[in-house]
Enzyme design. Sequence first.
Site, PDB file in Angstrom:
ATOM      1  N   TRP A   1       0.850  -1.123   0.119  1.00 44.28           N
ATOM      2  CA  TRP A   1      -0.119  -0.465   0.310  1.00 44.28           C
ATOM      3  C   TRP A   1       0.811   0.997  -0.404  1.00 44.28           C
ATOM      4  CZ3 TRP A   1      -6.072   0.274   1.860  1.00 44.28           C
ATOM      5  CH2 TRP A   1      -5.829   1.499   2.042  1.00 44.28           C
ATOM      6  N   ASP A   2       0.679   2.374  -0.740  1.00 43.75           N
ATOM      7  CA  ASP A   2       1.816   3.152  -1.517  1.00 43.75           C
ATOM      8  C   ASP A   2       0.797   4.710  -1.243  1.00 43.75           C
ATOM      9  OD1 ASP A   2       4.050   4.386  -1.949  1.00 43.75           O
ATOM     10  OD2 ASP A   2       4.289   3.174  -3.433  1.00 43.75           O
ATOM     11  N   MET A   3       1.866   5.405  -0.738  1.00 46.64           N
ATOM     12  CA  MET A   3       1.250   6.584  -1.215  1.00 46.64           C
ATOM     13  C   MET A   3       2.335   7.958  -1.203  1.00 46.64           C
ATOM     14  SD  MET A   3       1.291   9.492   1.785  1.00 46.64           S
ATOM     15  CE  MET A   3      -0.036  10.830   1.911  1.00 46.64           C
ATOM     16  N   ASN A   4       2.441   8.385  -1.808  1.00 42.21           N
ATOM     17  CA  ASN A   4       2.882   9.269  -2.759  1.00 42.21           C
ATOM     18  C   ASN A   4       3.460  10.582  -2.711  1.00 42.21           C
ATOM     19  OD1 ASN A   4       5.688   7.076  -3.693  1.00 42.21           O
ATOM     20  ND2 ASN A   4       4.077   6.137  -4.775  1.00 42.21           N
TER      21      ASN A   4
ATOM     22  N   ASP B   1      13.326   3.420  -0.318  1.00 41.81           N
ATOM     23  CA  ASP B   1      13.907   3.318  -2.231  1.00 41.81           C
ATOM     24  C   ASP B   1      15.157   3.173  -2.491  1.00 41.81           C
ATOM     25  OD1 ASP B   1      10.997   3.194  -2.933  1.00 41.81           O
ATOM     26  OD2 ASP B   1      10.944   5.338  -3.482  1.00 41.81           O
TER      27      ASP B   1
END
Length: 731
Positions: free
Chosen positions: A477-480, A548
């Site tokens: 679940w990403d939030m960029n 990252d």
Amino acid sequence: MCIVFDKAARVFALDTPRSSYRIGITDAEGFVTHLYYGRRVPDVKMDQTLYLGFGQPEAYSKTGDQVRFHGTMPMEYPTFGVGDFRTPCLSVEAENGGRACALVYAAHRIYGGKPKLRGLPATYGGADECATLEIDCVDAALGLSVTLRYTVFEGLDAICRSALIRNDGAGTVRLTSALSACLDMPNRDFDVLTLHGSWAYERMQNRRPLAWGKHGVSSVLGRSSHEENPFIALLEHSATQTQGQVYAMNFVYSGNFLMEAEMTQQEQLRLVAGIHPEGFRWTLAPGEAFEAPETVLVYSDQGLSHMTHTFHDLYRQHLIRGAFKDRPRPSLINNWEGTYFDFDTEKLLSIARTAAKAGVELFVLDDGWFGRRNDDVCSLGDWVVNEQKLPGGLKYLSDEIHKLGMQFGLWFEPEMVSPDSDLFRAHPDYALQNPDRAPTLARTQLVLDLSRQEVRDYVYKQIYAVLSSARIEYVKWDMNRPLTNVQSATLPADRQGELYHRYMLGVYELQERMLTDFPHLLLENCSSGGGRFDPGMLYYGPQIWTSDNTDAIDRLRIQEGTALVYPLSSMGAHVAACPSHTNSRLTPFETRGLVSLVGCFGYELDLTKLTREELHMIPEQLRLYHTYGDVFRTGDYYRLASFAENGEYDALMAVAKDKREAVLIYVQVLSRERRAVQVVYPQGLEEGTLYRSSETGQLLSGAGWMYGGMAMPRMKGDFLGKWIVLEATEA
Ligand code: GLA
């Protein structure tokens, strides 16, 4: 039990194995004051004059100098407006515009167990595992009541605090600041330690002497952030890994926060933690309540290591939940750095086949599988599979992956919408934006207004449909991007100040719904790497993508800073391609493996491009992960040498709780000819137990290894590493 109330002394005594915390009801009016936090003491009533430097404190609120009383008294939950000019926990605005607030004791309860915080992540425990003290305080003039909660866990030097603020009066009250915890104490030549960073360099340790004024960390990005982590510690200037006193706070929240150490004119210290007051304004109509998130306090009189162990044990036992709480995590292959957006089913399957053959357990499909997403400028919000890239959809791909004997996992970013998406064209108001301003884009995307129920329902429908469309065992679940133009199309103007927090509550609700419907899912949270690595997210997903930055050498210090507070079992760590996509560094495949094996292990590169030698190393790396992963996941972690400090080499180890097994990882970052052999000093072993080294076969007692040291093997070259097992053996 570990919490008692001494009625005669009017003191609450909270005790953990090695620490004591004392709260007093002071003065005829009954202010709730702080008496002591530190090394365990048998005494209940401590010396309050210590803080004041003059007379008996009982006198001051009734006689001439109330300002002096409030300005120097150590408080449990300080308020703004009556003479305490340090950072308050609570700041209000009454209906008549008045800003003053003063809380006094009204009642208390002590009971086994711990209450849930409504809609918020928090530590948990049953009546046999922890005890809770609730102190109700009131401001009669405002009709406001605050319940201060303190939970003490069996066997852990941690105290978990939160506050519930209720409007019991007839008028509206606005909260302009509602922090969660305060710790006042005299200064003792402290250093302050925080974790700062940036994208790809998260959680760098920053230790410096505490000076006059305010020092701290904060976020107003709408996420806990890469820049600063919701952690702060005060430690004696002489404190080391194993010695000295440490007071730490960690905020169980994933949005805006403030954690601040303040040294006042009288050399008193105040440490506070809570939601950042910037951009915060919460209206409490009569009968309404506001729940301030939890803050974890940890005390150590044995240096940073004991602080770390306490956080790790608390989070592993009482914060992380779900099917994977006590289970090994599958080794995985993620296609992101291997293919980026450039893939189709065949390419993915060729990577998966190679991975399956080598023994990898889970295949994770990252960004780019939906809408027209061939780069990062479109389609967020349109969670419909791109059949051109993936004919037969996720179902076909997942079935093929399962036929290879692997599980299937999927990336998505449900909090976001691309302006170039069907969702945005149909519902532009679903995005957070100010109608009078041009949208502020980041990564060409906007943030969905998750404060709105209909937006959450829409997003959840998409999540549900995707997760039901194929066998999916894992979600990333990403939030960029950070939050900007934080304005909701539906909140009334005087409630827009609630939006940052309502957004976070919305994210938590979505994750809770997903985990309720898909209880066997393994959730890995992520935010442009490690931009939301905090205890709040750990309540939902047991692991978080650490950074990252996948270069093994940079990872040494990123993982060291992260593991200062968060369990190794929560850190996503992958072997990635070389030259590193972050910094172009070349490191041996073996070293990349060693550095990643301490966390949730995986690969993130195109396995079909590996050399034969590299491919052959994978089964051995997986064997180490399966054989010794539990030592890192459940054991005690020790920092033995830090490359971030010495500029030359790094060493860490983990010791199983029963002390029968330990693994030491040594990385020679920069080689140095003609130096004496490098010695590291293992920790945490049982002194009288014999341990055999897997490197040399030598048998020594735990004491022998720990005090005599262990000579590291000589290796020629940079970026080389060793994995050494110490196994307990009968003579
Ligand atoms: C973020 C994540 C990466 C990857 C990309 C996909 O940057 O941190 O791991 O998932 O998004 O767009």
